[in-house]
Design a protein around this motif. Structure first.
Motif, PDB file in Angstrom:
ATOM      1  N   ARG A  50     -36.485 -36.932  31.369  1.00  0.00           N
ATOM      2  CA  ARG A  50     -36.486 -37.879  29.984  1.00  0.00           C
ATOM      3  C   ARG A  50     -36.350 -37.183  29.386  1.00  0.00           C
ATOM      4  NH1 ARG A  50     -40.615 -41.419  32.355  1.00  0.00           N
ATOM      5  NH2 ARG A  50     -42.496 -40.099  31.320  1.00  0.00           N
ATOM      6  N   HIS A  51     -36.568 -35.828  29.132  1.00  0.00           N
ATOM      7  CA  HIS A  51     -36.410 -34.273  28.482  1.00  0.00           C
ATOM      8  C   HIS A  51     -35.567 -34.025  28.458  1.00  0.00           C
ATOM      9  CE1 HIS A  51     -39.497 -35.693  25.852  1.00  0.00           C
ATOM     10  NE2 HIS A  51     -40.385 -36.242  26.809  1.00  0.00           N
ATOM     11  N   GLY A  52     -34.178 -33.986  29.409  1.00  0.00           N
ATOM     12  CA  GLY A  52     -33.550 -33.780  29.950  1.00  0.00           C
ATOM     13  C   GLY A  52     -33.558 -32.266  30.617  1.00  0.00           C
ATOM     14  N   ILE A  53     -34.373 -32.250  31.430  1.00  0.00           N
ATOM     15  CA  ILE A  53     -34.760 -30.705  32.223  1.00  0.00           C
ATOM     16  C   ILE A  53     -34.788 -31.117  33.492  1.00  0.00           C
ATOM     17  CG2 ILE A  53     -35.311 -29.417  30.422  1.00  0.00           C
ATOM     18  CD1 ILE A  53     -38.091 -29.449  30.814  1.00  0.00           C
ATOM     19  N   LYS A  54     -35.528 -29.924  34.748  1.00  0.00           N
ATOM     20  CA  LYS A  54     -35.419 -30.457  36.188  1.00  0.00           C
ATOM     21  C   LYS A  54     -36.303 -29.704  36.826  1.00  0.00           C
ATOM     22  CE  LYS A  54     -36.113 -32.445  40.143  1.00  0.00           C
ATOM     23  NZ  LYS A  54     -36.604 -33.919  40.301  1.00  0.00           N
ATOM     24  N   ILE A  55     -38.099 -30.016  36.580  1.00  0.00           N
ATOM     25  CA  ILE A  55     -37.933 -29.220  36.792  1.00  0.00           C
ATOM     26  C   ILE A  55     -38.595 -29.030  38.201  1.00  0.00           C
ATOM     27  CG2 ILE A  55     -40.879 -29.050  37.337  1.00  0.00           C
ATOM     28  CD1 ILE A  55     -41.864 -29.921  34.913  1.00  0.00           C
ATOM     29  N   ASN A 238     -34.755 -24.587  23.037  1.00  0.00           N
ATOM     30  CA  ASN A 238     -34.857 -26.173  23.761  1.00  0.00           C
ATOM     31  C   ASN A 238     -35.763 -26.586  25.041  1.00  0.00           C
ATOM     32  OD1 ASN A 238     -33.677 -26.288  21.208  1.00  0.00           O
ATOM     33  ND2 ASN A 238     -32.087 -25.803  22.013  1.00  0.00           N
ATOM     34  N   SER A 239     -34.863 -25.951  26.222  1.00  0.00           N
ATOM     35  CA  SER A 239     -35.409 -25.917  27.036  1.00  0.00           C
ATOM     36  C   SER A 239     -37.358 -25.872  26.926  1.00  0.00           C
ATOM     37  CB  SER A 239     -35.313 -25.460  28.019  1.00  0.00           C
ATOM     38  OG  SER A 239     -33.801 -24.812  28.176  1.00  0.00           O
ATOM     39  N   CYS A 240     -37.502 -24.985  26.558  1.00  0.00           N
ATOM     40  CA  CYS A 240     -39.023 -24.754  26.468  1.00  0.00           C
ATOM     41  C   CYS A 240     -40.022 -25.966  26.253  1.00  0.00           C
ATOM     42  CB  CYS A 240     -39.307 -23.358  26.123  1.00  0.00           C
ATOM     43  SG  CYS A 240     -39.326 -21.861  26.494  1.00  0.00           S
ATOM     44  N   ARG A 241     -39.081 -26.189  24.922  1.00  0.00           N
ATOM     45  CA  ARG A 241     -39.490 -27.858  23.940  1.00  0.00           C
ATOM     46  C   ARG A 241     -39.874 -28.832  25.535  1.00  0.00           C
ATOM     47  NH1 ARG A 241     -35.519 -27.316  20.578  1.00  0.00           N
ATOM     48  NH2 ARG A 241     -36.685 -25.398  18.683  1.00  0.00           N
ATOM     49  N   ALA A 242     -38.622 -29.246  25.641  1.00  0.00           N
ATOM     50  CA  ALA A 242     -38.339 -30.033  26.660  1.00  0.00           C
ATOM     51  C   ALA A 242     -39.371 -30.034  28.017  1.00  0.00           C
ATOM     52  CB  ALA A 242     -36.894 -30.408  26.900  1.00  0.00           C
ATOM     53  N   LEU A 243     -40.031 -29.279  28.182  1.00  0.00           N
ATOM     54  CA  LEU A 243     -40.834 -28.570  29.384  1.00  0.00           C
ATOM     55  C   LEU A 243     -42.388 -28.655  28.400  1.00  0.00           C
ATOM     56  CD1 LEU A 243     -41.314 -27.765  31.962  1.00  0.00           C
ATOM     57  CD2 LEU A 243     -41.162 -25.359  31.030  1.00  0.00           C
ATOM     58  N   ILE A 244     -42.545 -28.654  27.924  1.00  0.00           N
ATOM     59  CA  ILE A 244     -43.675 -28.291  27.187  1.00  0.00           C
ATOM     60  C   ILE A 244     -43.912 -30.113  27.111  1.00  0.00           C
ATOM     61  CG2 ILE A 244     -45.136 -28.572  24.622  1.00  0.00           C
ATOM     62  CD1 ILE A 244     -43.838 -25.820  24.186  1.00  0.00           C
ATOM     63  N   ALA A 245     -43.086 -30.757  26.216  1.00  0.00           N
ATOM     64  CA  ALA A 245     -43.096 -32.343  25.600  1.00  0.00           C
ATOM     65  C   ALA A 245     -43.111 -33.260  27.224  1.00  0.00           C
ATOM     66  CB  ALA A 245     -41.661 -32.858  25.320  1.00  0.00           C
TER      67      ALA A 245
END
Length: 396
Positions: A50-55, A238-245
């Protein structure tokens, strides 16, 4: 479409490009412990997408391995000990490397376990352990999970609060969390401090008893953090921000209900993650404790992942506390600039932005006040005096 609308669309697209994660797949290390759950659930619930990343999760075997892989770039970020991050930042517990704390993942939920053999001899908590050690003519050994880490600092604080000098009256050693119960069973130690499920596992196996919980040592203490290198945070904001969210959303979902916690326990117990029976994880996830000696209670300081956002803010004072204890126990030979280092490591700017994205409340101050088990207050206001104030310590 009007010229003004065209311009607004162009500006909107530019803003989206500006905020788009620089790296979409983020490799995150974790140790198979209960408190990695919000990272696992962020992936399982789709919060990351949902935040544009894949963990991409990577199960690791030791904190030293996590440290090394964060430094060499094999891992982008990790579920990691608060005290480990600050130790690496200060060049103790490993080669110096500039680090970043993106958020706190959890609070409380750890324990100090003593051997069942000690309990049979009458040593089952801090006061009885201190009396037993004074009377016994033998060496004692206790284990933690990393020399500068949370468990080492909490264990040593607790021992010292009961008049036991952990560096003179005992041998303190490092053991990976997954090996704690086996080492206790083999008689290699008298007790340990580690995360769950290992405290409860020692009780289930009949080899240990819970002497105290970490929340009794330091109420609402910080647990593991989402840590990374300073370089990764600088290059991928931006990746870090998305990950935190994403992790904030997962933590909020876990803490929303006990039903969610049970689903989480079943999920993280799977072979792909913790590879642990769900019945070993669930009781303490729900706050249902027993000490192995017949006492049962509902733990007010159970493992928390969100608590309205109070869990997750990377308080400057929390990072500073670990440095005061590193100084107290001789790990830091020189007095650091506590506040300056904490401001460098704690990426409050990224956290605040992610909190706004997820409607997560923010505290009024980056410092907080705590009263630990010895009655001493910590608020970050005078770290040099605090570090030097303890009757038991090892300064150079």
């Amino acid at each position: 479409m009007t010229e003004q609308a065209d311009k607004q669309e162009e500006y909107g697209a530019q803003a989206m490009r500006t905020l788009q994660p620089e790296k979409q797949t983020i490799r995150i290390g974790y140790l198979p412990l209960s408190d990695c759950a919000s990272l696992i659930m962020a992936a399982e619930l789709g919060c990351d997408e949902r935040h544009g990343i894949k963990i991409e999760l990577s199960r690791e075997m030791s904190w030293a391995g996590v440290r090394d892989k964060l430094q060499n770039g094999e891992l982008d970020a990790a579920h990691v000990l608060y005290g480990l991050v600050y130790g690496v930042q200060m060049g103790v517990g490993g080669q110096q490397h500039d680090m970043a704390v993106l958020m706190n993942l959890n609070r409380s939920g750890q324990a100090v376990t003593l051997s069942a053999a000690l309990a049979r001899e009458g040593a089952h908590d801090g006061p009885t352990l201190a009396r037993h050690m004074r009377a016994a003519a033998r060496p004692f050994a206790f284990a933690h999970t990393f020399p500068t880490g949370n468990h080492a600092m909490l264990l040593q604080y607790w021992l010292a609060a009961h008049g036991i000098d952990p560096l003179r009256d005992a041998r303190v050693m490092t053991v990976p969390p997954s090996q704690m119960v086996a080492a206790l069973r083999a008689g290699q130690m008298d007790g340990f401090c580690a995360g769950e499920p290992w405290g409860y596992k020692a009780i289930v196996d009949g080899v240990g008893v819970t002497a105290t919980t970490s929340g009794a040592i330091w109420p609402d203490h910080p647990g593991k953090v989402l840590g990374t290198s300073a370089a990764f945070a600088r290059q991928h904001p931006n990746s870090c921000r998305a990950l935190i969210a994403a992790v904030l959303e997962a933590g909020r979902w876990i803490d929303a209900s006990d039903a969610n916690r049970l689903v989480m326990a079943a999920t993280v117990a799977a072979p792909a993650y913790l590879n642990t029976p769900q019945e070993t994880l669930a009781p303490r996830m729900l706050g249902h404790y027993q000490d192995g000696l017949g006492k049962t209670w509902d733990e007010a300081q159970r493992l928390q992942f969100y608590q309205g956002g109070a869990v997750n803010f990377p308080y400057l004072s929390d990072g500073m506390w670990f440095m005061t204890q590193h100084r107290r126990w001789g790990l830091l030979r020189d007095e650091p600039d506590y506040l300056a280092v904490a401001r460098q490591v704690s990426r409050i700017d990224l956290y605040r932005q992610a909190a706004e994205m997820t409607a997560t409340p923010l505290p009024a101050s980056p410092m907080r006040r705590s009263t630990l088990c010895d009655g001493v207050v910590w608020d970050g206001s005078a770290p040099e005096a605090y570090a030097a104030s303890f009757a038991i310590g090892h300064f150079f």
